[in-house]
Design a protein around this motif. Structure first.
Motif, PDB file in Angstrom:
ATOM      1  N   GLN A   1       0.904  -1.214  -0.167  1.00 22.92           N
ATOM      2  CA  GLN A   1       0.099   0.192  -0.166  1.00 22.92           C
ATOM      3  C   GLN A   1       1.011   1.278   0.001  1.00 22.92           C
ATOM      4  O   GLN A   1       1.710   1.329   0.897  1.00 22.92           O
ATOM      5  N   HIS A   2       0.830   2.148  -0.881  1.00 17.90           N
ATOM      6  CA  HIS A   2       2.063   3.061  -1.231  1.00 17.90           C
ATOM      7  C   HIS A   2       2.283   3.616  -0.165  1.00 17.90           C
ATOM      8  O   HIS A   2       3.332   4.185   0.107  1.00 17.90           O
ATOM      9  N   ASP A   3       1.298   4.278   0.755  1.00 19.83           N
ATOM     10  CA  ASP A   3       1.557   5.302   1.944  1.00 19.83           C
ATOM     11  C   ASP A   3       1.828   4.796   3.221  1.00 19.83           C
ATOM     12  O   ASP A   3       1.767   5.153   4.279  1.00 19.83           O
TER      13      ASP A   3
ATOM     14  N   PRO B   1       4.359   8.952  -2.400  1.00 16.84           N
ATOM     15  CA  PRO B   1       4.535   9.299  -1.156  1.00 16.84           C
ATOM     16  C   PRO B   1       6.165   9.621  -1.002  1.00 16.84           C
ATOM     17  O   PRO B   1       6.875   9.440  -2.007  1.00 16.84           O
ATOM     18  N   SER B   2       6.546  10.026   0.230  1.00 18.25           N
ATOM     19  CA  SER B   2       7.793  10.693   0.610  1.00 18.25           C
ATOM     20  C   SER B   2       8.955   9.525   0.166  1.00 18.25           C
ATOM     21  O   SER B   2       8.717   8.494   0.520  1.00 18.25           O
TER      22      SER B   2
ATOM     23  N   ARG C   1      -0.130  -4.167  10.580  1.00 18.71           N
ATOM     24  CA  ARG C   1      -1.153  -3.467  11.103  1.00 18.71           C
ATOM     25  C   ARG C   1      -1.364  -2.151  10.054  1.00 18.71           C
ATOM     26  O   ARG C   1      -0.777  -2.008   9.278  1.00 18.71           O
ATOM     27  N   PHE C   2      -2.638  -1.613  10.258  1.00 19.99           N
ATOM     28  CA  PHE C   2      -3.082  -0.621   9.662  1.00 19.99           C
ATOM     29  C   PHE C   2      -2.205   0.613  10.013  1.00 19.99           C
ATOM     30  O   PHE C   2      -1.794   0.859  11.087  1.00 19.99           O
ATOM     31  N   PHE C   3      -1.763   1.256   8.890  1.00 19.79           N
ATOM     32  CA  PHE C   3      -1.064   2.645   9.067  1.00 19.79           C
ATOM     33  C   PHE C   3      -2.285   3.814   8.543  1.00 19.79           C
ATOM     34  O   PHE C   3      -2.490   3.844   7.557  1.00 19.79           O
ATOM     35  N   ASP C   4      -2.351   4.758   9.496  1.00 24.13           N
ATOM     36  CA  ASP C   4      -3.215   5.973   9.170  1.00 24.13           C
ATOM     37  C   ASP C   4      -2.164   6.960   8.630  1.00 24.13           C
ATOM     38  O   ASP C   4      -1.447   7.576   9.388  1.00 24.13           O
ATOM     39  N   ALA C   5      -2.064   7.196   7.498  1.00 20.57           N
ATOM     40  CA  ALA C   5      -1.452   8.409   6.943  1.00 20.57           C
ATOM     41  C   ALA C   5      -1.915   9.602   7.118  1.00 20.57           C
ATOM     42  O   ALA C   5      -1.256  10.721   6.763  1.00 20.57           O
TER      43      ALA C   5
END
Length: 264
Positions: free
Chosen positions: A34-36, A93-94, A248-252
């Motif tokens: 997932q790119h971000d 993304p960065s 785990r889920f990452f909140d961008a």
């Protein structure tokens, strides 16, 4: 080519960090993301260190960017970012999330597989086959089955928050077919020129074994052993991969991605 028994979606299994080095037995290792999600990029870097690839193919780079990055060599993050024009282009993304992948495999030749935007737009209008030199060889001249076409259109619609015009959705599927075939073509070029293993860095959708990059590799180079790894967040149902990593889920912190559609 390496001799390897490849898993299918029927007997696919989870992949742990301790088993990353086992991927190196394949000619091609496709690792989705997932790119971000920085966790996914950290895993990609760890896989790069584990398998010591001779080439890394990036969905995010054009051939010209890859050439510039190769010329930059073992640069600092700022120097490589500038050479690739990563931040300057603002398309991904960065670079801080992606740089560890480059740093983990300094011996690897860099390849860019990005398809020019004008070709993608033309594929949406006229079909993938119109923009691909070896369309018949890669099967782009053949219509998808009704079931696959419907499933892929539904996924494209959902990915665009169901805001796409109905007559555009099928074209988006054609664009995806063009990109997957193009990524596979560059991957095989990298394998031929470097001997492998080749690491492919791409989105999870392109890594799917049912209709992503692996399908074109099987069609054009059936003797090339490949493994596809998907990276999923906790609770997500796994689409077809040879292996998957549950993270785990990452909140961008970007809020609702559909707001960009509803505000237009």
């Amino acid at each position: 080519m390496a001799a390897l028994s490849i898993c299918t979606s029927v007997n696919a299994e989870a992949l742990t960090n301790s088993a990353f080095e086992t991927l190196g037995a394949a000619d091609v290792v496709i690792v989705g993301e997932q790119h971000d999600n920085p966790i996914h990029h950290a895993n990609q870097a760890a896989i790069a260190r584990a398998i010591y690839p001779s080439a890394v193919v990036f969905e995010m780079l054009t051939a010209e960017q890859a050439e510039a990055g190769q010329a930059a060599g073992s640069s600092t993050i700022a120097e490589l970012d500038a050479a690739l024009e990563w931040s300057a282009r603002g398309e991904w993304p960065s670079f801080h999330m992606y740089y560890p992948i480059f740093a983990a495999a300094p011996q690897a030749r860099i390849y860019g597989a990005a398809v020019p935007r004008d070709q993608v737009r033309a594929a949406i209008a006229d079909g993938a086959a119109s923009q691909f030199e070896s369309a018949a060889k890669y099967g782009l001249d053949m219509a998808l089955t009704t079931g696959e076409q419907s499933a892929r259109e539904a996924m494209q619609a959902a990915a665009h928050c169901n805001m796409l015009p109905t007559d555009t959705v099928s074209g988006m599927v054609e664009a995806q077919r063009l990109r997957d075939a193009s990524f596979a073509k560059v991957t095989l070029q990298a394998l031929k020129e470097t001997g492998g293993p080749v690491l492919v860095i791409t989105g999870n959708g392109h890594a799917r074994t049912d209709w992503g990059i692996p399908t074109y590799l099987r069609r054009v180079a059936p003797d090339a052993a490949s493994i596809s790894v998907g990276q999923l967040v906790t609770g997500e149902i796994s689409p077809p991969y040879d292996r998957w990593i549950m993270t785990r889920f990452f909140d961008a912190g970007k809020g609702d991605p559909c707001e960009v559609f509803s505000s237009n």
